[in-house]
Design a protein around this motif. Structure first.
Motif, short mmCIF file in Angstrom:
data_model
loop_
_atom_site.label_atom_id
_atom_site.label_comp_id
_atom_site.label_asym_id
_atom_site.label_seq_id
_atom_site.Cartn_x
_atom_site.Cartn_y
_atom_site.Cartn_z
N THR A 52 -16.34 -3.14 -31.23
CA THR A 52 -16.69 -2.65 -29.86
C THR A 52 -17.32 -1.19 -29.84
O THR A 52 -18.15 -0.92 -29.06
N HIS A 130 -14.29 -22.06 -33.19
CA HIS A 130 -14.97 -20.58 -32.53
C HIS A 130 -15.41 -19.84 -33.64
O HIS A 130 -16.68 -19.43 -33.64
N LEU A 157 -22.35 -8.67 -26.93
CA LEU A 157 -21.60 -9.84 -27.55
C LEU A 157 -20.38 -9.06 -28.37
O LEU A 157 -19.14 -9.53 -28.45
N THR A 160 -17.06 -8.06 -26.56
CA THR A 160 -16.14 -9.26 -26.27
C THR A 160 -14.90 -8.93 -27.10
O THR A 160 -13.81 -9.19 -26.70
N GLU A 161 -15.06 -8.05 -28.09
CA GLU A 161 -13.78 -7.60 -28.79
C GLU A 161 -12.93 -6.80 -28.36
O GLU A 161 -11.69 -6.41 -28.93
N SER A 163 -10.88 -6.87 -26.12
CA SER A 163 -9.59 -7.20 -25.57
C SER A 163 -8.82 -7.51 -26.72
O SER A 163 -7.57 -7.78 -26.69
N THR A 164 -9.23 -7.71 -28.28
CA THR A 164 -8.44 -8.05 -29.17
C THR A 164 -7.45 -7.10 -29.45
O THR A 164 -6.14 -7.67 -29.81
N PHE A 195 -10.03 -9.00 -21.00
CA PHE A 195 -10.39 -10.11 -21.42
C PHE A 195 -11.36 -10.88 -20.24
O PHE A 195 -12.32 -11.20 -20.56
N CYS A 198 -14.71 -8.39 -20.21
CA CYS A 198 -15.65 -8.34 -21.54
C CYS A 198 -15.74 -9.90 -22.06
O CYS A 198 -16.68 -10.19 -23.11
N ARG A 199 -14.93 -10.71 -21.81
CA ARG A 199 -15.19 -12.20 -22.19
C ARG A 199 -15.47 -13.23 -21.19
O ARG A 199 -16.19 -14.21 -21.67
N LEU A 237 -18.78 -19.20 -23.65
CA LEU A 237 -18.14 -18.74 -22.50
C LEU A 237 -16.91 -20.00 -22.38
O LEU A 237 -15.89 -19.76 -21.80
N GLN A 240 -13.51 -19.10 -23.96
CA GLN A 240 -13.01 -18.12 -23.16
C GLN A 240 -12.38 -18.20 -21.85
O GLN A 240 -11.27 -17.79 -21.55
#
Length: 267
Positions: A52, A130, A157, A160-161, A163-164, A195, A198-199, A237, A240
């Motif tokens: 991120t 994935h 891209l 997208t992490e 939310s992890t 999520f 960002c995803r 996508l 996700q």
């Protein structure tokens, strides 16, 4: 290059090993499955924070010209940490799967075997797919087929992490039997928000930014892009969206439980 690649190959397994040694000393009642699960989640959170941060740096540095602006992290973060992490994480997920059934006394899980690996792949097929897709599709595109363009979108891209860490915190709180505390509920809200933003919403945003750069409306952007680009975005996508639906359903069941209502019947 191999020395740089080895950096991530050492960092993530090394952190995993350290957590597996420290956690049993702190939480003496935890099983091997508990320790492996939390260790995996802690390492995932560390990688997510790194990704991120790299994404924020790349996006902010390449926002003036989203096609041709360059930042070295867009390529080298993938090489240094993206590839080693995705490779490590498949192994860590397998260990988590193995110990989860091993501590329950399943006959097939007395030792590692092709049967346990096959069971893991079947049960976690979407996650494994994935990871493999990122290694076999995103990596070659990032390194060889972009023609030194689109660092801005690679940075997106990475985001997208975001939310992890919240997903991982939720699992850790459950492991600590804190699923009924206010922190778990607040974290659940952050999981859904990050999520979605960002995803999922990130992809229309990238299409909008592309259209803004070329002066074309959002609905016309897919027709302006190569078919392979649209298919690639759809492949990223689609899972996700599936995972987001699962998160929403889980959140709804937790909400009903907190209100004392009977949980919704699962499909």
């Amino acid at each position: 290059m191999w020395q740089v690649l080895a950096c991530g190959a050492v960092v993530f397994p090394g952190l995993f090993f350290v957590f597996r040694k420290i956690l049993p000393a702190v939480f003496k009642h935890w099983t091997d499955a508990d320790v492996v699960l939390v260790s995996e989640r802690l390492v995932s959170s560390i990688h997510a924070v790194m990704a991120t941060t790299a994404g924020i740096i790349v996006v902010s540095s390449c926002s003036s010209n989203i096609i041709y602006d360059r930042h070295w992290l867009a390529t080298y973060f993938v090489i240094w940490y993206g590839v080693p992490y995705m490779t490590y994480d498949i192994f860590a997920m397998y260990l988590s799967h193995y110990y989860r059934y091993h501590v329950k006394g399943h006959e097939d899980y007395k030792q590692h075997s092709l049967r346990t690996i096959n069971s893991f792949v079947r049960r976690e097929f979407l996650l494994v797919l994935h990871h493999i897709a990122l290694l076999t599709i995103l990596l070659p595109i990032t390194l060889f087929f972009r023609k030194d363009q689109g660092d801005f979108f690679i940075g997106c891209l990475f985001l997208t992490e975001l939310s992890t860490p919240f997903v991982s915190l939720g699992k850790i709180l459950i492991q600590l039997s804190l699923q009924d505390c206010w922190l778990h509920k607040a974290n659940g809200g952050m999981v859904l928000l990050t999520f979605f933003m960002c995803r999922i919403a990130l992809f229309p945003f990238m299409y909008w930014m592309y259209g803004h750069h070329y002066g074309i409306p959002l609905h016309a952007v897919p027709f302006h892009l190569p078919l392979a680009t649209n298919l690639g975005n759809c492949c990223i996508l689609a899972p996700q969206l599936y995972w987001f639906v699962l998160l929403v359903r889980k959140g709804y069941r937790l909400y009903l439980r907190s209100r004392g209502a009977p949980p919704a019947k699962e499909d």
